[in-house]
Motif scaffolding. Sequence first.
Motif, PDB file in Angstrom:
ATOM      1  N   MET A  37      -3.941  -0.469  -1.187  1.00 53.78           N
ATOM      2  CA  MET A  37      -3.227  -0.681  -2.456  1.00 53.78           C
ATOM      3  C   MET A  37      -1.747  -0.342  -2.319  1.00 53.78           C
ATOM      4  O   MET A  37      -0.885  -1.019  -2.881  1.00 53.78           O
ATOM      5  CB  MET A  37      -3.855   0.177  -3.563  1.00 53.78           C
ATOM      6  N   THR A  38      -1.435   0.716  -1.561  1.00 53.72           N
ATOM      7  CA  THR A  38      -0.038   1.093  -1.339  1.00 53.72           C
ATOM      8  C   THR A  38       0.704  -0.008  -0.597  1.00 53.72           C
ATOM      9  O   THR A  38       1.845  -0.354  -0.938  1.00 53.72           O
ATOM     10  CB  THR A  38       0.051   2.414  -0.534  1.00 53.72           C
ATOM     11  N   ALA A  39       0.051  -0.579   0.421  1.00 51.54           N
ATOM     12  CA  ALA A  39       0.666  -1.665   1.191  1.00 51.54           C
ATOM     13  C   ALA A  39       0.931  -2.881   0.307  1.00 51.54           C
ATOM     14  O   ALA A  39       1.975  -3.532   0.409  1.00 51.54           O
ATOM     15  CB  ALA A  39      -0.241  -2.050   2.365  1.00 51.54           C
ATOM     16  N   THR A  66       4.490   1.210  -7.913  1.00 54.30           N
ATOM     17  CA  THR A  66       4.426   2.462  -8.645  1.00 54.30           C
ATOM     18  C   THR A  66       4.336   3.606  -7.657  1.00 54.30           C
ATOM     19  O   THR A  66       3.860   3.423  -6.528  1.00 54.30           O
ATOM     20  CB  THR A  66       3.196   2.482  -9.575  1.00 54.30           C
ATOM     21  N   LEU A  67       4.775   4.768  -8.050  1.00 55.81           N
ATOM     22  CA  LEU A  67       4.721   5.925  -7.157  1.00 55.81           C
ATOM     23  C   LEU A  67       3.317   6.501  -7.051  1.00 55.81           C
ATOM     24  O   LEU A  67       3.053   7.326  -6.179  1.00 55.81           O
ATOM     25  CB  LEU A  67       5.676   7.008  -7.659  1.00 55.81           C
ATOM     26  N   LEU A  68       2.412   6.073  -7.925  1.00 55.21           N
ATOM     27  CA  LEU A  68       1.065   6.638  -7.954  1.00 55.21           C
ATOM     28  C   LEU A  68       0.356   6.498  -6.611  1.00 55.21           C
ATOM     29  O   LEU A  68      -0.178   7.471  -6.069  1.00 55.21           O
ATOM     30  CB  LEU A  68       0.230   5.960  -9.051  1.00 55.21           C
ATOM     31  N   LEU A  72      -0.843   9.387  -3.970  1.00 54.38           N
ATOM     32  CA  LEU A  72      -2.268   9.562  -3.677  1.00 54.38           C
ATOM     33  C   LEU A  72      -2.534   9.466  -2.176  1.00 54.38           C
ATOM     34  O   LEU A  72      -3.349  10.222  -1.631  1.00 54.38           O
ATOM     35  CB  LEU A  72      -3.098   8.509  -4.428  1.00 54.38           C
ATOM     36  N   LEU A  73      -1.834   8.548  -1.497  1.00 56.22           N
ATOM     37  CA  LEU A  73      -1.988   8.398  -0.052  1.00 56.22           C
ATOM     38  C   LEU A  73      -1.481   9.645   0.672  1.00 56.22           C
ATOM     39  O   LEU A  73      -2.123  10.151   1.601  1.00 56.22           O
ATOM     40  CB  LEU A  73      -1.230   7.163   0.437  1.00 56.22           C
ATOM     41  N   PHE A  74      -0.340  10.145   0.241  1.00 54.37           N
ATOM     42  CA  PHE A  74       0.255  11.357   0.809  1.00 54.37           C
ATOM     43  C   PHE A  74      -0.723  12.533   0.684  1.00 54.37           C
ATOM     44  O   PHE A  74      -1.020  13.223   1.662  1.00 54.37           O
ATOM     45  CB  PHE A  74       1.564  11.662   0.075  1.00 54.37           C
ATOM     46  N   LEU A  75      -1.249  12.739  -0.522  1.00 56.99           N
ATOM     47  CA  LEU A  75      -2.158  13.861  -0.775  1.00 56.99           C
ATOM     48  C   LEU A  75      -3.496  13.663  -0.055  1.00 56.99           C
ATOM     49  O   LEU A  75      -4.031  14.583   0.557  1.00 56.99           O
ATOM     50  CB  LEU A  75      -2.392  14.027  -2.277  1.00 56.99           C
ATOM     51  N   GLY A  76      -4.033  12.432  -0.140  1.00 57.34           N
ATOM     52  CA  GLY A  76      -5.329  12.145   0.482  1.00 57.34           C
ATOM     53  C   GLY A  76      -5.315  12.350   1.977  1.00 57.34           C
ATOM     54  O   GLY A  76      -6.213  12.993   2.547  1.00 57.34           O
TER      55      GLY A  76
END
Length: 286
Positions: free
Chosen positions: A81-83, A144-146, A150-154
């Motif tokens: 999703m981030t990509a 969005t930064l969401l 989430l990727l950073f934290l995950g």
Amino acid sequence: MIFLLLSILFSTGLFIIFKYFGVYKVDVLKAICVNYIVAFSLGFLLAERKIPITEIYLEPWFYGALILGTLFVCVFFVMAMTAQKNGVSVTSIAGKMSVVVPVFFGIVLYNESVTFLKIVGIVIALIAVYLSSVKKEKSENNGTLLFPILLFLGSGIIDTLLKYIQTNHVADQDISIFSGSLFGIAAIVGFTILGIRTLKKPAAFGLKNIIAGIVLGVPNYFSIIFLIKALQNKNFESSTLFTVNNVGIVVVSTLVGLLLFKEKFSLKNKFGVALAILGIVLVTIA
């Protein structure tokens, strides 16, 4: 040190395989599911201590494997999703910058050393990750930064949990079966999601996706095995190891992209690689 180098090389191999997935139009979710089955099978075949599958839940690391296996799949979807929403560069940066999470917990939970040289090395390494990964991308979508958050934290939580479970619950002879178990759990979660998707939109699985999953599964399994073995080395603090591992993957992946795929790299990217090497040297010395 050899296990750390092998982990970096096998992890870089995953990026190369994913690159070819795009070339051959592989269904990534299907290949990922098959990959988890392959990694699960290797874990049990190569295990030093044989445990019946029906008794896995009795092991002290089982619930840790349950959480990690589920996180593997969830973070994979967040990465996708981030990509899509934010671009490949943001995805790469968010994933690798997450090294600050296990570094922080390594210092807090295990009282690992905090020296000036080490802090400088980690900061340089983080700057290097950004400079090496950032690319000019044309996008009509600011995103969005969401998803990057989430990727950073995950990604950071996966590394932190892996270190915690390995330290407190996994015996040396159980590394293979522990790794196989978390891949098996990831396979169950992945195939559940795939089954729901197939019900909504039926499609043949495809031999190409099975072959791709097998090719991916072998290096995926060994990248985790060698990382866990590296974490067992008492001469390496986890904060040092995770920094060297993540930045090493960025450096080797960048060089592979340059030499094998003839990717275009800006002066900023090349400077980032040079900084990454400096950061690795400083953190290792510290």
